[in-house]
Design a protein around this motif. Structure first.
Motif, PDB file in Angstrom:
ATOM      1  N   ASP A 188       2.654   8.746 -33.342  1.00  0.00           N
ATOM      2  CA  ASP A 188       1.997   9.130 -32.097  1.00  0.00           C
ATOM      3  C   ASP A 188       2.332   8.042 -31.086  1.00  0.00           C
ATOM      4  O   ASP A 188       1.863   6.908 -31.195  1.00  0.00           O
ATOM      5  CB  ASP A 188       0.488   9.260 -32.299  1.00  0.00           C
ATOM      6  N   SER A 210       0.301  12.999 -26.532  1.00  0.00           N
ATOM      7  CA  SER A 210      -0.650  13.737 -25.714  1.00  0.00           C
ATOM      8  C   SER A 210      -0.056  13.733 -24.313  1.00  0.00           C
ATOM      9  O   SER A 210       0.074  12.676 -23.685  1.00  0.00           O
ATOM     10  CB  SER A 210      -2.009  13.056 -25.706  1.00  0.00           C
ATOM     11  N   SER A 212      -1.443  14.851 -21.859  1.00  0.00           N
ATOM     12  CA  SER A 212      -2.579  14.657 -20.951  1.00  0.00           C
ATOM     13  C   SER A 212      -2.623  13.226 -20.409  1.00  0.00           C
ATOM     14  O   SER A 212      -3.371  12.942 -19.479  1.00  0.00           O
ATOM     15  CB  SER A 212      -3.894  14.924 -21.690  1.00  0.00           C
ATOM     16  N   LYS A 213      -1.863  12.336 -21.016  1.00  0.00           N
ATOM     17  CA  LYS A 213      -1.930  10.917 -20.667  1.00  0.00           C
ATOM     18  C   LYS A 213      -0.752  10.551 -19.752  1.00  0.00           C
ATOM     19  O   LYS A 213      -0.607  11.154 -18.709  1.00  0.00           O
ATOM     20  CB  LYS A 213      -1.969  10.076 -21.938  1.00  0.00           C
TER      21      LYS A 213
HETATM   22  C1  LIG Z   1      -5.626  11.456 -26.060  1.00  0.00           C
HETATM   23  C2  LIG Z   1      -4.868  11.215 -27.288  1.00  0.00           C
HETATM   24  C3  LIG Z   1      -4.645  12.238 -28.217  1.00  0.00           C
HETATM   25  C4  LIG Z   1      -5.236  13.613 -28.051  1.00  0.00           C
HETATM   26  O1  LIG Z   1      -4.703  14.258 -26.934  1.00  0.00           O
HETATM   27  P1  LIG Z   1      -5.496  15.403 -26.099  1.00  0.00           P
HETATM   28  O2  LIG Z   1      -4.473  15.834 -25.114  1.00  0.00           O
HETATM   29  O3  LIG Z   1      -6.688  14.746 -25.490  1.00  0.00           O
HETATM   30  O4  LIG Z   1      -5.866  16.456 -27.076  1.00  0.00           O
HETATM   31  C5  LIG Z   1      -3.891  11.944 -29.332  1.00  0.00           C
HETATM   32  N1  LIG Z   1      -3.386  10.713 -29.544  1.00  0.00           N
HETATM   33  C6  LIG Z   1      -3.589   9.696 -28.669  1.00  0.00           C
HETATM   34  C7  LIG Z   1      -3.015   8.356 -28.969  1.00  0.00           C
HETATM   35  C8  LIG Z   1      -4.340   9.907 -27.518  1.00  0.00           C
HETATM   36  O5  LIG Z   1      -4.562   8.892 -26.674  1.00  0.00           O
END
Ligand SMILES: *Cc1c(COP(=O)(O)O)cnc(C)c1O
Length: 402
Positions: A188, A210, A212-213
């Motif tokens: 990850d 993700s 989203s980040k």
């Molecule tokens: C936020 C995050 C996730 C999960 O992602 P979402 O888009 O919120 O479901 C997984 N791994 C890491 C390292 C994260 O920071």
């Protein structure tokens, strides 16, 4: 640009803008279209089952593949140096999709004992009743990983830097350990991004983000991705996407495509801003400890130098009474938002008490708890440094810390 061939040779910032995207052949549009249709005209005789129709075009149904999402998938694959990528509705959908496809009854997983809380909560909560075995280890300790791997270990799952304590794991060494035992390695890489680290080039089999980040980068869309070898990605599309069902919406794919174009620029700003804020905090009265991979005081700074070309934008700090300080900061900060998430253009900060996280998510004891406390003490403020002027960020913190 009508073929992807020359793009493989281009540098990261060029790929971030162009990879996976070419002018629309019908309208000539230079930018990407949002294709909202959930179904696509099919040739009679086209199979109705994901078992036989997976992969690229022709698109049939948008849970399987969609032209806007496909552009993002191609771009992310190229940024990671992967043969393929498959996008999901969230990072958690990518993480759970990868774990559930790779592991079955009586298989064994070695997973970092500190990782995204949702992933460990999933493993602790659901794997025992599914008959999936697992060992949670400190993945900064190669001996611990070696001891944990068994003949039925199918997957080693790491996060580097790990959320939330910024402990690193040595991707190259762990890939070797896993492969010797016939297991695969998933990384990850949400905190690193392909600007800092490309795990597949270091021997990993899968990389997860993700979206989203940092990759989306603006805190306005959720998404996730798995990148890896072509055949594996075809399998992930079938089992993890089509059957588990967490497909990325074309609207969010479009927002994330727009975000990725500026990823290299943003990461440069995040890293230099974070370095300035970390250095400021390290010298400020009342701050007990600052952890940032770019600081020589990070316990694994040497490894950070080896495997991160950019130290990213997240740091942690500790103070004497964290909860009281959290209340104070939530009220007094004017630029930082007191909230979860990270990797946005906007600076964010959140307090994570060690006892609470142990009870809810990590359940560590003995040496493993000691290693966690080495990085986090009684609790940490996780700071996601945005792309604002770092002088303003330091002043905001200085005023609010009192
Ligand atoms: C936020 C995050 C996730 C999960 O992602 P979402 O888009 O919120 O479901 C997984 N791994 C890491 C390292 C994260 O920071």
């Amino acid at each position: 640009m009508d073929t992807d061939e020359p793009l493989w040779k281009h540098r990261l910032a060029t790929k971030a803008v162009h990879a996976g995207q070419s002018p629309d052949p019908v309208t000539g549009a230079s930018g990407p279209n949002i294709v909202t249709s959930n179904s696509f005209i099919a040739r009679p005789g086209t199979s109705f089952s994901a078992e036989t129709t997976v992969g690229d075009a022709p698109h049939l149904y948008s849970r399987w593949s969609n032209p806007t999402v496909a552009q993002l998938e191609k771009k992310l694959a190229m940024l990671e140096g992967a043969e393929g990528a498959v996008c999901f509705s969230t990072g958690m959908a990518a993480c759970s999709g990868l774990l559930l496809r790779t592991l079955g009854r009586s298989d064994h997983l070695v997973i970092s004992d500190v990782a995204y809380a949702g992933v460990l909560e999933l493993v602790y909560g659901m794997f025992p009743r599914m008959g999936i075995e697992f060992t949670a280890v400190n993945t900064s300790d190669l001996e611990a990983i070696k001891k944990a791997i068994r003949p039925n270990t199918r997957l080693v799952y790491i996060e580097t830097p790990s959320n939330p304590i910024l402990r690193l794991a040595d991707i190259t060494a762990i890939a070797e350990l896993a492969h010797v035992m016939g297991a695969k390695l998933a990384v990850d890489s949400t905190f690193s991004t392909p600007v800092a680290t490309r795990p597949l080039e270091m021997g990993a089999d899968f990389v997860i983000h993700s979206l989203s980040k940092y990759i989306g980068g603006h805190g306005d869309a959720l998404g996730g991705v798995i990148a890896g070898r072509g055949a594996e990605i075809v399998g992930m599309r079938k089992d993890s996407l089509i059957h588990l069902g967490g497909a990325l919406s074309p609207f969010n794919a479009w927002l994330i495509l727009r975000g990725v174009a500026t990823l290299p620029l943003r990461m440069a700003a995040h890293a230099s801003g974070a370095m300035q804020v970390a250095t400021f905090l390290q010298e400020r009265r009342g701050i007990r400890r600052v952890i940032y991979p770019g600081l020589v005081s990070h316990p694994q700074h040497q490894l950070a130098k080896q495997q991160m070309k950019n130290y990213s934008g997240i740091l942690t700090f500790q103070v004497d009474d964290g909860l009281a300080m959290a209340r104070k900061l939530a009220e007094r900060l004017s630029i930082f938002h007191y909230t979860v998430s990270l990797g946005h253009h906007r600076s964010l900060l959140f307090y994570l008490p060690t006892i609470d996280l142990m009870a809810s998510s990590f359940h560590l004891e003995g040496n493993q708890l000691a290693s966690y406390r080495d990085f986090a003490g009684d609790g940490i403020f996780r700071v996601s440094v945005g792309i604002e002027d770092p002088d303003d960020l330091c002043e905001d913190l200085d005023r609010a810390l009192g």
